[in-house]
Design a protein around this motif. Structure first.
Motif, PDB file in Angstrom:
ATOM      1  N   GLY A 137       0.808  -1.204   0.000  1.00 55.76           N
ATOM      2  CA  GLY A 137       0.000   0.000   0.000  1.00 55.76           C
ATOM      3  C   GLY A 137       0.838   1.249   0.000  1.00 55.76           C
ATOM      4  O   GLY A 137       2.018   1.239   0.291  1.00 55.76           O
ATOM      5  N   SER A 138       0.214   2.308  -0.364  1.00 62.77           N
ATOM      6  CA  SER A 138       0.895   3.586  -0.354  1.00 62.77           C
ATOM      7  C   SER A 138       0.232   4.474   0.689  1.00 62.77           C
ATOM      8  O   SER A 138      -0.819   4.148   1.226  1.00 62.77           O
ATOM      9  CB  SER A 138       0.828   4.224  -1.739  1.00 62.77           C
ATOM     10  N   ALA A 139       0.842   5.584   0.926  1.00 62.58           N
ATOM     11  CA  ALA A 139       0.291   6.521   1.904  1.00 62.58           C
ATOM     12  C   ALA A 139      -1.067   7.019   1.412  1.00 62.58           C
ATOM     13  O   ALA A 139      -1.282   7.164   0.208  1.00 62.58           O
ATOM     14  CB  ALA A 139       1.243   7.693   2.092  1.00 62.58           C
ATOM     15  N   PRO A 140      -1.991   7.258   2.315  1.00 59.83           N
ATOM     16  CA  PRO A 140      -3.288   7.766   1.896  1.00 59.83           C
ATOM     17  C   PRO A 140      -3.162   9.135   1.238  1.00 59.83           C
ATOM     18  O   PRO A 140      -2.211   9.879   1.499  1.00 59.83           O
ATOM     19  CB  PRO A 140      -4.089   7.856   3.189  1.00 59.83           C
ATOM     20  N   MET A 141      -4.101   9.436   0.383  1.00 56.38           N
ATOM     21  CA  MET A 141      -4.098  10.714  -0.324  1.00 56.38           C
ATOM     22  C   MET A 141      -4.292  11.857   0.667  1.00 56.38           C
ATOM     23  O   MET A 141      -5.150  11.780   1.550  1.00 56.38           O
ATOM     24  CB  MET A 141      -5.237  10.731  -1.347  1.00 56.38           C
ATOM     25  N   GLY A 142      -3.522  12.888   0.513  1.00 50.08           N
ATOM     26  CA  GLY A 142      -3.642  14.064   1.358  1.00 50.08           C
ATOM     27  C   GLY A 142      -4.665  15.046   0.798  1.00 50.08           C
ATOM     28  O   GLY A 142      -5.143  14.919  -0.332  1.00 50.08           O
ATOM     29  N   ARG A 143      -5.016  16.028   1.589  1.00 49.35           N
ATOM     30  CA  ARG A 143      -6.022  17.016   1.180  1.00 49.35           C
ATOM     31  C   ARG A 143      -5.592  17.793  -0.062  1.00 49.35           C
ATOM     32  O   ARG A 143      -6.396  18.066  -0.948  1.00 49.35           O
ATOM     33  CB  ARG A 143      -6.284  17.986   2.343  1.00 49.35           C
TER      34      ARG A 143
END
Length: 76
Positions: free
Chosen positions: A46-52
């Motif tokens: 997985g990758s880091a969650p999408m930021g704002r």
């Protein structure tokens, strides 16, 4: 995950994960590279969650035209 000890790999724990947890046969377990084993157990997946900021960027690039038409709001 605790797969390393001060002496090296915790082989009994790795074998339990591979053979008991994943259902691998011994020859399948020993044929894996360390990278393949880590992928199978989900380490580093997985990758880091999408930021704002990225969400805002995508919203501007791909506006939801149907929602705008229903609400009467337009982007300008």
């Amino acid at each position: 995950m605790g797969m390393m000890t001060t002496e090296g790999f915790d082989w009994p724990a790795l074998m339990r994960i591979g053979m008991k947890g994943l259902g691998l046969k011994p020859h399948e377990f020993w044929a894996l590279t360390p990278a393949e084993f880590l992928i199978l157990i989900g380490a580093g997946s997985g990758s880091a969650p999408m930021g704002r900021a990225r969400l805002d960027e995508l919203s501007k690039a791909y506006p939801d035209a149907k929602a705008e038409a229903r609400s009467g709001v337009t982007q300008g």
